[in-house]
Design a protein around this motif. Structure first.
Motif: not given
Length: 317
Positions: A225, A227, A229, A246-247, A249-251, A262-263, A265
């Protein structure tokens, strides 16, 4: 001791140039030279007591651990269109003659020819050298293409397997950042434990305004996984403006993979598509690099649009 600094034309063209444009005493940063600069063989004092820039130190101007490097790039043309992703810039190194060959969008492959450096110097030579300035030949000839390339000076970087570059088309006005590195071999990415990577971003916003800031990537290698920013800033007028956090997401990251994506938020008011992609560099996935694109909303100056860039990061302890 008389200390001088280099501040060449085009200071606004690079995120690295921001500190130089603001300039503390004794040091300057630049990203693009005059179209036809000529290096001075030795640092000779001129009639006002000002020293001429010294030649670059002997040795490689970039990374040397591979013959062909993995790359990511992000550029914006004079038409305002962004292009980002893997392989947009190609860079290789020949250990036999110490030459770097680069291929830039819209240009023929050519050899990098150092013409100067960026940093501070005194009568003894360079005090702090941050990057080299380079022409690009037309193939194997001695003629130069109308494009300029800046490479981070490897000895001044905290990264060992990853490095940044900048290119500027002197005729068309295209401008881009790139990052290159020595890829982690398949099977050399950890499959247990976790690690955080912290590093820098370099990019451009609409209007070719430099974007800079930090990025953090948190990998759980055992679970597969990711995560993290990104915290970009830019300086459309003079003072730096934070564009928010910019957190991720969709990693997408799987156990043992050498790549990830990813992209973001985006902060409130920043609307539009976003994405990032990257891969690991060095043994045991010591570093990471990639490219990104995202919308931004400058609430200070009431501007909004799109920005795109690259990143390089190092695994923490």
């Amino acid at each position: 001791m008389n200390r001088n600094s280099i501040l060449l034309a085009g200071c606004a063209a690079s995120a690295m140039a921001l500190a130089g444009c603001g300039g503390g005493a004794g040091e300057g940063v630049a990203s693009a030279p005059a179209p036809t600069p000529t290096p001075t063989p030795t640092p000779t004092p001129t009639p006002g007591g000002t020293l001429s820039p010294p030649p670059l130190p002997a040795g490689p101007i970039g990374l040397t651990g591979a013959s062909s490097f993995a790359t990511y790039s992000a550029s914006i043309g004079a038409d305002g269109k962004f292009v980002e992703g893997a392989g947009g810039v190609q860079l290789s190194y020949s250990a036999a003659d110490g030459r770097y060959t680069i291929t830039l969008p819209g240009y023929d492959p050519g050899t990098l020819v150092p013409i100067g450096g960026n940093g501070s110097f005194d009568e003894t030579g360079w005090v702090h050298l941050t990057s080299s300035h380079n022409n690009v030949t037309e193939g194997s000839s001695t003629a130069n293409q109308n494009v300029f390339v800046e490479l981070d000076w490897p000895a001044s970087s905290t990264l060992k397997y990853t490095s940044f570059g900048l290119w500027l088309a002197l005729d068309a006005g295209d401008l881009g950042n790139f990052v290159y590195g020595i890829p982690t071999a398949a099977g050399d990415v950890p499959v247990t434990g976790s690690a955080s990577y912290m590093g820098d971003i370099r990019g451009l916003a609409d209007g070719q305004t430099p974007v800079f800031g930090s990025i953090t990537l948190n990998f759980d290698f055992g679970a597969g996984t990711l995560s993290g920013h990104m915290d970009p800033q830019y300086a459309p007028v003079w003072d730096a403006v934070s564009l928010g956090t910019y957190a991720f997401t969709d990693t997408v990251f799987s156990k043992g993979s050498t790549s990830f994506s990813g992209s973001f938020l985006a902060p409130a008011g920043a609307t539009g598509p976003s994405s990032f992609q990257g891969s690991f560099n060095g043994p045991n996935a010591a570093e990471a690099m990639g490219s990104w694109t995202a919308p931004f909303n400058d609430t200070v100056n009431n501007w909004h649009g799109t920005m795109s860039g690259v990143f390089g990061a190092k695994k923490g302890p």
